[in-house]
Write an enzyme that holds these catalytic residues in place. Structure first.
Site, PDB file in Angstrom:
ATOM      1  N   SER A  63       0.845  -1.191   0.000  1.00 37.83           N
ATOM      2  CA  SER A  63       0.000   0.000   0.000  1.00 37.83           C
ATOM      3  C   SER A  63       0.886   1.250   0.000  1.00 37.83           C
ATOM      4  O   SER A  63       1.760   1.371  -0.858  1.00 37.83           O
ATOM      5  CB  SER A  63      -0.958  -0.035   1.195  1.00 37.83           C
ATOM      6  OG  SER A  63      -2.006   0.897   1.033  1.00 37.83           O
ATOM      7  N   HIS A  92      -6.953  -6.352   0.580  1.00 37.91           N
ATOM      8  CA  HIS A  92      -5.784  -5.494   0.422  1.00 37.91           C
ATOM      9  C   HIS A  92      -4.668  -5.936   1.368  1.00 37.91           C
ATOM     10  O   HIS A  92      -4.876  -6.132   2.556  1.00 37.91           O
ATOM     11  CB  HIS A  92      -6.200  -4.049   0.724  1.00 37.91           C
ATOM     12  CG  HIS A  92      -5.148  -3.031   0.437  1.00 37.91           C
ATOM     13  ND1 HIS A  92      -4.308  -3.104  -0.660  1.00 37.91           N
ATOM     14  CD2 HIS A  92      -4.801  -1.884   1.097  1.00 37.91           C
ATOM     15  CE1 HIS A  92      -3.501  -2.052  -0.661  1.00 37.91           C
ATOM     16  NE2 HIS A  92      -3.782  -1.311   0.396  1.00 37.91           N
TER      17      HIS A  92
END
Length: 571
Positions: free
Chosen positions: A238, A369
């Site tokens: 991320s 994620h």
């Protein structure tokens, strides 16, 4: 983009499709053996210096606005490079242009860098022009007898178990000690800004890169008894994937760069992001945190004006090892734009005769994620063994999710040169074609393409958002759409419509039992499960009459049942 709490998962058997590399890179022998290997067998390709082009005389030429991807092989004076030796100074041009327009400057090594390395910790002390600072990070060693190669893990977010099982140590680097998130651009905080000033125009990604370089300085000075000085990798997911990408590009001592789901402001091609539905807008990536340099603010609405793009930043890593990992299920991450950067950067690898040293994988089944993924385990192990241990073969895999496959041919007008290994004339040009080959068992349907990639079909559903519940009044109404789903979760988008002008808004919704929000963007949530409210962020609270804005989220869920009881209030 924020990341969820990291939850290790049980690995399933991994399989991957390998693509044939065009040629093999020239390897630079390094002294010493890694984790049981012999000095004679171990060969690595990282540099011994941070920037081998620092002495290049860079032209002051300007780059015209270009809606297509800039040519990595054309110098600022308009001439094209013809040899691998030419790449050193062409790379320096790209470096300096990207510092000036995207990331901010990365200062040269400070006057004094000292520190210590132990089996559990590394400390870094920096002094420069009368200012001093320090930071530290934890070290975790694998089993066996050292010294060990090491992977610097931003925020500890990566598959550290596989990294250590592959024979590499890890350094858990907290980037906020060097460049703190949550600070305004005119008052940045952290070790980097203690030295270079709180109003420095350098963004956090480059500040974090500077911190990684100082860690490597200390490792180099330590004598190599615990950690090897010539076998360093970097990874993160991320926003930390953004940081890992920049660190690997801007320090040539890093042998292996592995950004994960880095999104807008990471590997994603800037020019492509506005064309990719649902991806994080450049203006949002710029304003969410001061990740990018201050100068990038001038380009959020005009990426065509940038003299560089991320395919060239990928190219800056060449011929060193790269393994780029992406998630096609979360539109916000812009995996299509990421695949375009990898494909474009791979052309630099091919030109340098190192086509097999870059790998890319976005064809994954789980859309959570920053999850640990079985599909990535084998190429991760192979990358560490090849580029940090100097054994085995590079994975040389391009596995692109069919739903997020970039089309390099439509984005470039340049060809890939065949660079000579000396300073002579190029032997010709090529379009970078190669024949894909398969090893093992494919996890999807694979089709070789002319760029030497394979595309696959992922488990789950993606496509245009499907309609869901609505709620609110005429003044403020909200509509939820299901964007995609997979076993164990889904992505949803909520459109907030203003019947009258709004200065702030708040949406209420109720998640079914067993569901929880793992990641949310363009909004601030009051919780993660049950009845929650999502309020606007500082940058999207104002909505003109009859206008709209959106927020999105990823949910962990046993089934893709849409949330209910939507409400919308505004003022």
């Amino acid at each position: 983009m924020r990341f969820p709490r990291y939850r290790p998962r049980v690995w399933a058997a991994a399989a991957f499709v390998a693509v044939a590399s065009l040629t093999t890179t020239a390897l630079i022998p390094q002294a010493g053996a890694a984790g049981g290997g012999t000095a004679a067998a171990r060969q690595l390709i990282a540099s011994t210096v941070e920037d081998d082009g620092a002495g290049c005389a860079v032209s002051s030429g300007q780059t015209a606005s270009n809606a297509k991807l800039p040519d990595p092989f054309t110098k600022l004076d308009g001439s094209r490079i013809t040899s691998t030796a030419d790449w050193t100074c062409r790379r320096e041009e790209i470096k300096r242009q990207s510092e000036a327009t995207v990331y901010g400057a990365k200062p040269a090594k400070p006057a004094s860098v000292t520190g210590t390395v132990s089996s559990t910790n590394i400390t870094v002390n920096v002094s420069n022009q009368g200012k001093s600072t320090s930071f530290s990070a934890s070290v975790s060693l694998p089993s066996g007898t050292g010294p060990f190669p090491v992977v610097i893990v931003y925020g500890g977010i990566a598959d550290t178990a596989t990294i250590k099982a592959s024979g590499a140590a890890t350094i858990n680097f907290d980037p906020n000690t060097v460049g703190r998130e949550g600070t305004p651009r005119n008052n940045k905080q952290g070790a980097f800004y203690t030295i270079y000033g709180a109003n420095s125009t350098t963004g956090l990604e480059m500040a974090w890169s500077w911190g990684v370089s100082r860690i490597i300085d200390v490792i180099q000075q330590s004598g190599g008894n615990i950690l090897k000085a010539d076998a360093t990798g970097v990874t993160g997911c991320s926003r930390y994937g953004k940081g890992a990408f920049v660190a690997g590009a801007f320090d040539q001592r890093i042998a292996l760069t592995m950004p994960i789901e880095s999104g807008s402001g990471g590997t994603d091609v800037f020019r492509s992001i506005p064309t990719e539905s649902g991806s994080q807008p450049l203006s949002s990536a710029y304003s969410e945190q001061p990740w990018l340099g201050d100068a990038f603010g001038s380009y959020t609405g005009n990426p065509a004006g940038l003299p560089v793009d991320t395919h060239e930043i990928v190219g800056m890593i060449a011929p060193r090892g790269a393994f780029i990992m992406e998630n096609p299920h979360v539109d916000w991450l812009g995996a299509k734009s990421g695949s375009l950067a990898a494909l474009g950067g791979a052309e630099v690898y091919k030109a340098l005769g190192a086509g097999g040293n870059i790998s890319y994988w976005s064809d994954v089944a789980d859309g959570t994620h920053c999850a640990v993924r079985p599909e990535w385990k084998a190429p991760l192990q192979a990358s560490i063994q090849k580029f940090l241990l100097g054994t085995g073969s590079a994975p040389a895999v391009f596995r692109v999710a069919s739903s997020k496959a970039g089309d390099l041919a439509s984005w470039r007008t340049w060809t890939t040169p065949t660079l000579t290994t000396g300073g002579g004339t190029s032997a010709g040009t090529s379009t970078g074609t190669s024949t894909g080959t398969s090893t093992g068992t494919s996890t999807g349907t694979s089709t070789g393409t002319s760029t030497g990639t394979s595309t696959g079909t992922t488990t789950g559903t993606t496509g245009s958002p499907t309609g869901g519940p609505t709620g609110g009044t005429g003044a403020c109404s909200a509509t939820l759409s299901m964007v995609s789903s997979w076993g164990g979760g889904y992505q949803a988008e909520v459109s907030v419509h203003a019947g009258t002008a709004l200065h702030s808004w708040q949406v209420g919704l109720t998640l079914p039992s067993g569901q929880s929000v793992s990641n949310l963007w363009n909004g601030v949530a009051s919780g993660t499960s049950g009845a929650i409210t999502v309020a606007n962020t500082p940058y999207n609270g104002t909505v003109a009459a009859n206008g709209s804005t959106t927020f999105g989220f990823v949910a962990n869920a046993p089934s893709a049942t849409a949330p209910s009881a939507l409400t919308c209030t505004g003022s």
